[in-house]
Design a protein around this motif. Structure first.
Motif, PDB file in Angstrom:
ATOM      1  N   LYS A 188     -18.004  12.795   2.746  1.00 52.35           N
ATOM      2  CA  LYS A 188     -17.691  11.578   2.125  1.00 52.35           C
ATOM      3  C   LYS A 188     -17.555  10.278   3.009  1.00 52.35           C
ATOM      4  N   TYR A 189     -17.141  10.589   4.254  1.00 51.78           N
ATOM      5  CA  TYR A 189     -16.847   9.418   5.072  1.00 51.78           C
ATOM      6  C   TYR A 189     -17.802   9.726   6.300  1.00 51.78           C
ATOM      7  N   LEU A 224       0.855  -1.214  -0.098  1.00 53.25           N
ATOM      8  CA  LEU A 224      -0.035  -0.086   0.097  1.00 53.25           C
ATOM      9  C   LEU A 224       0.731   1.209   0.113  1.00 53.25           C
ATOM     10  N   ASP A 225       0.269   2.164  -0.581  1.00 54.97           N
ATOM     11  CA  ASP A 225       1.034   3.547  -0.644  1.00 54.97           C
ATOM     12  C   ASP A 225       0.429   4.283   0.373  1.00 54.97           C
ATOM     13  N   ILE A 226       1.071   4.099   1.597  1.00 53.77           N
ATOM     14  CA  ILE A 226       0.353   4.837   3.046  1.00 53.77           C
ATOM     15  C   ILE A 226       0.127   6.424   2.690  1.00 53.77           C
ATOM     16  N   LYS A 227       1.240   7.185   2.300  1.00 49.03           N
ATOM     17  CA  LYS A 227       1.300   8.483   1.897  1.00 49.03           C
ATOM     18  C   LYS A 227       0.297   9.125   1.254  1.00 49.03           C
ATOM     19  N   ILE A 275      -7.505  10.611   1.625  1.00 45.62           N
ATOM     20  CA  ILE A 275      -8.352  10.837   3.029  1.00 45.62           C
ATOM     21  C   ILE A 275      -8.641  12.434   3.238  1.00 45.62           C
ATOM     22  N   LYS A 276      -7.428  12.947   3.691  1.00 45.76           N
ATOM     23  CA  LYS A 276      -7.444  14.123   4.220  1.00 45.76           C
ATOM     24  C   LYS A 276      -8.013  15.323   3.175  1.00 45.76           C
ATOM     25  N   ASP A 277      -7.861  14.849   1.862  1.00 46.69           N
ATOM     26  CA  ASP A 277      -8.260  15.873   0.885  1.00 46.69           C
ATOM     27  C   ASP A 277      -9.843  15.599   0.468  1.00 46.69           C
ATOM     28  N   LYS A 317     -13.135   8.560   9.458  1.00 45.32           N
ATOM     29  CA  LYS A 317     -11.896   9.323   8.961  1.00 45.32           C
ATOM     30  C   LYS A 317     -10.814   9.236   9.835  1.00 45.32           C
ATOM     31  N   PRO A 318     -10.904   9.845  11.126  1.00 46.62           N
ATOM     32  CA  PRO A 318      -9.961   9.797  12.126  1.00 46.62           C
ATOM     33  C   PRO A 318      -9.398   8.226  12.410  1.00 46.62           C
ATOM     34  N   VAL A 319     -10.202   7.205  12.386  1.00 49.05           N
ATOM     35  CA  VAL A 319     -10.260   5.948  12.625  1.00 49.05           C
ATOM     36  C   VAL A 319      -9.098   5.302  11.333  1.00 49.05           C
ATOM     37  N   LEU A 320      -9.495   5.786  10.217  1.00 51.76           N
ATOM     38  CA  LEU A 320      -8.732   5.508   8.859  1.00 51.76           C
ATOM     39  C   LEU A 320      -7.120   6.043   9.141  1.00 51.76           C
TER      40      LEU A 320
END
Length: 66
Positions: free
Chosen positions: A20-21, A4-7, A13-15, A26-29
């Motif tokens: 959307k979530y 996985l490309d974590i970055k 997710i931040k964008d 979102k914080p859990v992800l």
């Protein structure tokens, strides 16, 4: 298994807009991705340590045999 490309995932997710979530998801992800990133770093460090110890062990064994 493809790594996985974590970055990239964290940036995606931040964008994303908040709607959307589920707000709790979102914080859990982000936390899960951060933990994965830290564990990968630690695993890499331990791999290097194991390789160093194996080299040292083989040198010691060779010196005992001679």
């Amino acid at each position: 298994m493809k790594p996985l490309d974590i970055k990239a995932m964290m940036a995606m997710i931040k964008d994303e807009p908040e709607d959307k979530y589920i707000p709790v998801l979102k914080p859990v992800l982000l936390q899960a991705l951060t933990e994965i990133k830290q564990l990968r770093r630690k695993n890499s460090q331990l791999g290097g340590k194991v390789a160093r110890l194996r080299r040292e062990n083989s040198v010691i064994k060779e010196s005992i045999i001679k």
